[in-house]
Motif scaffolding. Structure first.
Motif, PDB file in Angstrom:
ATOM      1  N   ASN A  71      44.954  40.091  37.159  1.00 31.79           N
ATOM      2  CA  ASN A  71      43.824  40.735  36.507  1.00 31.79           C
ATOM      3  C   ASN A  71      43.913  42.258  36.688  1.00 31.79           C
ATOM      4  OD1 ASN A  71      41.387  41.555  35.498  1.00 31.79           O
ATOM      5  ND2 ASN A  71      40.152  40.198  36.803  1.00 31.79           N
ATOM      6  N   VAL A  83      35.224  42.232  38.240  1.00 32.64           N
ATOM      7  CA  VAL A  83      36.240  41.428  38.925  1.00 32.64           C
ATOM      8  C   VAL A  83      35.638  40.042  39.173  1.00 32.64           C
ATOM      9  CG1 VAL A  83      37.633  41.220  41.016  1.00 32.64           C
ATOM     10  CG2 VAL A  83      37.289  43.459  39.974  1.00 32.64           C
ATOM     11  N   ALA A 104      40.985  43.846  38.587  1.00 34.88           N
ATOM     12  CA  ALA A 104      41.043  43.670  40.039  1.00 34.88           C
ATOM     13  C   ALA A 104      41.909  44.751  40.676  1.00 34.88           C
ATOM     14  CB  ALA A 104      41.566  42.275  40.381  1.00 34.88           C
ATOM     15  N   GLY A 112      44.086  33.594  40.082  1.00 36.52           N
ATOM     16  CA  GLY A 112      44.536  34.409  38.967  1.00 36.52           C
ATOM     17  C   GLY A 112      44.161  35.878  39.065  1.00 36.52           C
ATOM     18  N   ALA A 113      43.564  36.283  40.177  1.00 40.39           N
ATOM     19  CA  ALA A 113      43.121  37.673  40.315  1.00 40.39           C
ATOM     20  C   ALA A 113      44.295  38.633  40.466  1.00 40.39           C
ATOM     21  CB  ALA A 113      42.175  37.808  41.501  1.00 40.39           C
TER      22      ALA A 113
END
Length: 112
Positions: free
Chosen positions: A53, A110, A56, A49-50
């Motif tokens: 984000n 992060v 990130a 799921g980064a």
């Protein structure tokens, strides 16, 4: 009354020039370290799921562009030094420190 106040410690122009040269060498060394770190910045997207984000992405941009800031800051500082604008030159030399601090602060949020 002005004659009774101390003016404070003043560094000569030659001393400030020497400090600017030292700061330039430091920025160049940080640019090398930043270039190596830029190679590893895509690793911020390893967590699930980064990619969605926003922290990130901000960390990626700040980390990947740190070495560019380290190369452009001394260039701008020397241009301002030659124009006689020393405070702006020192502010330009401080840009990599601020950029690096922002990158490290954002990368703390992060997810791993």
């Amino acid at each position: 009354m002005a004659s009774t106040l101390k003016s404070g410690f003043q560094i000569s122009r030659r001393g400030r020039l020497l400090l600017l040269v030292l700061a330039t060498v430091t920025c160049c060394a940080l640019a090398v370290a930043g270039a190596v770190a830029a190679v590893f910045t895509p690793l911020v997207f390893d967590a699930p799921g980064a990619l969605l984000n926003p922290m990130a992405w901000i960390g990626f941009v700040l980390g990947a562009s740190f070495w560019i800031v380290c190369l452009l800051a001394p260039l701008r500082a020397w241009i301002e030094w030659k124009r006689g604008r020393e405070p702006i030159a020192w502010a330009a030399m401080a840009a990599p420190l601020a950029w690096g601090a922002a990158a490290l602060a954002v990368l703390q949020f992060v997810p791993a």
